[in-house]
Design a protein around this motif. Structure first.
Motif, PDB file in Angstrom:
ATOM      1  N   ASP A   1       0.838  -1.193   0.000  1.00 25.77           N
ATOM      2  CA  ASP A   1       0.000   0.000   0.000  1.00 25.77           C
ATOM      3  C   ASP A   1       0.877   1.248   0.000  1.00 25.77           C
ATOM      4  OD1 ASP A   1      -2.635   1.384   0.481  1.00 25.77           O
ATOM      5  OD2 ASP A   1      -1.490   2.052   2.225  1.00 25.77           O
ATOM      6  N   PRO A   2       0.645   2.205  -0.931  1.00 26.94           N
ATOM      7  CA  PRO A   2       1.497   3.413  -0.991  1.00 26.94           C
ATOM      8  C   PRO A   2       1.547   4.175   0.320  1.00 26.94           C
ATOM      9  CG  PRO A   2       0.202   3.221  -2.993  1.00 26.94           C
ATOM     10  CD  PRO A   2      -0.305   2.157  -2.063  1.00 26.94           C
ATOM     11  N   GLU A   3       0.439   4.250   1.025  1.00 30.40           N
ATOM     12  CA  GLU A   3       0.452   4.999   2.285  1.00 30.40           C
ATOM     13  C   GLU A   3       1.322   4.303   3.322  1.00 30.40           C
ATOM     14  OE1 GLU A   3       0.523   7.738   4.774  1.00 30.40           O
ATOM     15  OE2 GLU A   3      -0.430   8.069   2.829  1.00 30.40           O
ATOM     16  N   GLU A   4       1.307   2.968   3.326  1.00 31.77           N
ATOM     17  CA  GLU A   4       2.188   2.239   4.241  1.00 31.77           C
ATOM     18  C   GLU A   4       3.650   2.485   3.873  1.00 31.77           C
ATOM     19  OE1 GLU A   4       1.117  -1.853   4.206  1.00 31.77           O
ATOM     20  OE2 GLU A   4      -0.850  -1.536   5.143  1.00 31.77           O
ATOM     21  N   LEU A   5       3.941   2.493   2.569  1.00 37.67           N
ATOM     22  CA  LEU A   5       5.310   2.772   2.129  1.00 37.67           C
ATOM     23  C   LEU A   5       5.723   4.190   2.504  1.00 37.67           C
ATOM     24  CD1 LEU A   5       5.290   1.139  -1.429  1.00 37.67           C
ATOM     25  CD2 LEU A   5       6.446   0.289   0.616  1.00 37.67           C
ATOM     26  N   ARG A   6       4.820   5.141   2.318  1.00 39.15           N
ATOM     27  CA  ARG A   6       5.139   6.532   2.680  1.00 39.15           C
ATOM     28  C   ARG A   6       5.408   6.655   4.176  1.00 39.15           C
ATOM     29  NH1 ARG A   6       1.647   7.987  -1.695  1.00 39.15           N
ATOM     30  NH2 ARG A   6      -0.225   7.661  -0.445  1.00 39.15           N
ATOM     31  N   ALA A   7       4.579   6.001   4.975  1.00 38.34           N
ATOM     32  CA  ALA A   7       4.770   6.062   6.425  1.00 38.34           C
ATOM     33  C   ALA A   7       6.111   5.462   6.819  1.00 38.34           C
ATOM     34  CB  ALA A   7       3.627   5.328   7.134  1.00 38.34           C
ATOM     35  N   ALA A   8       6.492   4.378   6.161  1.00 36.54           N
ATOM     36  CA  ALA A   8       7.781   3.759   6.455  1.00 36.54           C
ATOM     37  C   ALA A   8       8.935   4.675   6.078  1.00 36.54           C
ATOM     38  CB  ALA A   8       7.900   2.425   5.709  1.00 36.54           C
ATOM     39  N   GLN A   9       8.806   5.374   4.946  1.00 39.95           N
ATOM     40  CA  GLN A   9       9.849   6.313   4.534  1.00 39.95           C
ATOM     41  C   GLN A   9       9.964   7.473   5.529  1.00 39.95           C
ATOM     42  OE1 GLN A   9      12.096   6.114   1.814  1.00 39.95           O
ATOM     43  NE2 GLN A   9      11.339   4.018   2.013  1.00 39.95           N
ATOM     44  N   ARG A  10       8.825   7.969   5.987  1.00 36.43           N
ATOM     45  CA  ARG A  10       8.871   9.069   6.960  1.00 36.43           C
ATOM     46  C   ARG A  10       9.555   8.621   8.245  1.00 36.43           C
ATOM     47  NH1 ARG A  10       3.094   9.401   5.781  1.00 36.43           N
ATOM     48  NH2 ARG A  10       2.749  10.801   4.010  1.00 36.43           N
ATOM     49  N   ARG A  11       9.222   7.417   8.713  1.00 37.52           N
ATOM     50  CA  ARG A  11       9.844   6.913   9.940  1.00 37.52           C
ATOM     51  C   ARG A  11      11.352   6.754   9.758  1.00 37.52           C
ATOM     52  NH1 ARG A  11       5.200   3.571   9.978  1.00 37.52           N
ATOM     53  NH2 ARG A  11       6.423   1.842   9.078  1.00 37.52           N
ATOM     54  N   ALA A  12      11.742   6.251   8.602  1.00 38.11           N
ATOM     55  CA  ALA A  12      13.170   6.015   8.365  1.00 38.11           C
ATOM     56  C   ALA A  12      13.946   7.318   8.247  1.00 38.11           C
ATOM     57  CB  ALA A  12      13.352   5.175   7.104  1.00 38.11           C
ATOM     58  N   TRP A  13      13.451   8.228   7.393  1.00 38.83           N
ATOM     59  CA  TRP A  13      14.221   9.439   7.103  1.00 38.83           C
ATOM     60  C   TRP A  13      14.130  10.462   8.231  1.00 38.83           C
ATOM     61  CZ3 TRP A  13      17.942   9.193   3.814  1.00 38.83           C
ATOM     62  CH2 TRP A  13      17.860   8.284   2.756  1.00 38.83           C
ATOM     63  N   ASP A  14      13.053  10.439   8.997  1.00 35.95           N
ATOM     64  CA  ASP A  14      12.991  11.319  10.163  1.00 35.95           C
ATOM     65  C   ASP A  14      13.400  10.556  11.412  1.00 35.95           C
ATOM     66  OD1 ASP A  14      12.656  13.848  11.234  1.00 35.95           O
ATOM     67  OD2 ASP A  14      10.562  13.503  11.779  1.00 35.95           O
ATOM     68  N   GLY A  15      14.165   9.495  11.200  1.00 34.39           N
ATOM     69  CA  GLY A  15      14.670   8.664  12.286  1.00 34.39           C
ATOM     70  C   GLY A  15      16.087   8.224  11.980  1.00 34.39           C
ATOM     71  N   PRO A  16      16.327   6.905  11.935  1.00 31.92           N
ATOM     72  CA  PRO A  16      17.701   6.416  11.797  1.00 31.92           C
ATOM     73  C   PRO A  16      18.423   6.890  10.540  1.00 31.92           C
ATOM     74  CG  PRO A  16      16.227   4.643  12.470  1.00 31.92           C
ATOM     75  CD  PRO A  16      15.350   5.809  12.149  1.00 31.92           C
ATOM     76  N   ALA A  17      17.739   6.909   9.398  1.00 33.01           N
ATOM     77  CA  ALA A  17      18.416   7.314   8.158  1.00 33.01           C
ATOM     78  C   ALA A  17      18.817   8.787   8.205  1.00 33.01           C
ATOM     79  CB  ALA A  17      17.521   7.047   6.947  1.00 33.01           C
ATOM     80  N   GLY A  18      17.928   9.635   8.693  1.00 34.29           N
ATOM     81  CA  GLY A  18      18.253  11.046   8.814  1.00 34.29           C
ATOM     82  C   GLY A  18      19.357  11.292   9.826  1.00 34.29           C
TER      83      GLY A  18
END
Length: 270
Positions: free
Chosen positions: A3-20
């Motif tokens: 689901d695109p929204e699930e993918l978007r939520a995962a990207q937000r968590r990653a980039w505003d978390g460990p990846a960022g």
């Protein structure tokens, strides 16, 4: 299909978390690593004093600030609060705006910019057509788009070799949110056309991915970058993985330091 929204939520968590967080810690090293492409990218951007520029996925902002030295105004957006804090610190008194925003879904304005640019910041969209449609809406009629994205895994042994050496269970996919999400030029052209862009041009560029002055320098940074992967190994497996990594780095050491072949697409459209 995810689901695109699930993918978007995962990207937000990653980039505003460990990846960022990782990008903040290793900003100078990451930027030095891809510096071979800076000249071609900035030449394609070619911002002038009347241009309003939107930099998508601007990260710590080094190239955003380089563009700002010539452009009329620049806004850098990213999902990570932490990298934007670093970007603002680097900016000093420069007339640049940095803000947290999701290029895929947030309202970026209409006809608000003359240029939309991105330096490795558009490969992770959950729904690329929707994302680029949103970016096209933010551009004035005739406004330009300039992107730098990675070519295929086969053309970028710097990532594949390191991950395989460290025993990664899987490589990033060729589609979806991934470093290689726009690696297929035909697909990229189709996505941009579907989003309302015209005159799409996808040009190849090759260069080096620089990892360090020497093996010790490169290994030290890569251990930090891949700490999560290494942390999942027991002590013996971790030691063997690092030994393999150091051997691979040594095989890629030259006069300029440790560097691997890499390849990108320089994408332009209006």
């Amino acid at each position: 299909m995810a689901d695109p929204e699930e993918l978007r939520a995962a990207q937000r968590r990653a980039w505003d978390g460990p990846a960022g967080d990782l990008w903040s810690v290793l900003a100078d090293w990451f930027e030095r690593g891809v510096a071979d492409y800076d000249e071609a990218y900035l030449a394609a951007v070619d911002a002038g004093p009347a241009d309003r520029v939107l930099d998508v996925g601007c990260g710590p902002g080094a190239l955003t600030l380089a563009i700002a030295r010539r452009a009329g105004s620049v806004t850098g957006i990213d999902l990570s609060h932490r990298v934007l804090e670093l970007a603002r610190t680097r900016a000093g008194g420069a007339d640049v705006t940095f803000r947290v925003a999701d290029a895929e879904t947030d309202d970026l304005g209409e006809d608000a910019y003359d240029l939309v640019v991105s330096h490795f910041g558009t490969m992770f969209f959950a729904d690329p057509v929707a994302a680029f449609t949103n970016l096209r809406r933010a551009l004035r009629p005739g406004g330009r788009l300039v992107l730098l994205v990675w070519q295929s895994r086969a053309a970028n042994p710097w990532l594949v070799s390191v991950l395989e050496t460290l025993g990664a269970p899987a490589l990033p996919p060729d589609e979806g949110p991934s470093p290689f999400g726009l690696s297929d030029p035909a697909r990229t052209e189709a996505v941009l056309t579907a989003a309302g862009f015209v005159d799409v041009v996808v040009e190849p560029r090759v260069g080096s991915m620089w990892f360090g002055e020497d093996v010790d320098d490169a290994a030290r940074h890569l251990e930090v970058q891949h700490a999560a992967l290494l942390g999942g190994l027991d002590a013996d497996d971790r030691e063997r993985a690092l030994e393999r990594l150091r051997g691979d780095l040594a095989a890629h050491r030259g006069a300029a330091g440790v560097a691997y072949d890499s390849a990108v697409w320089l994408v332009t459209a209006r």
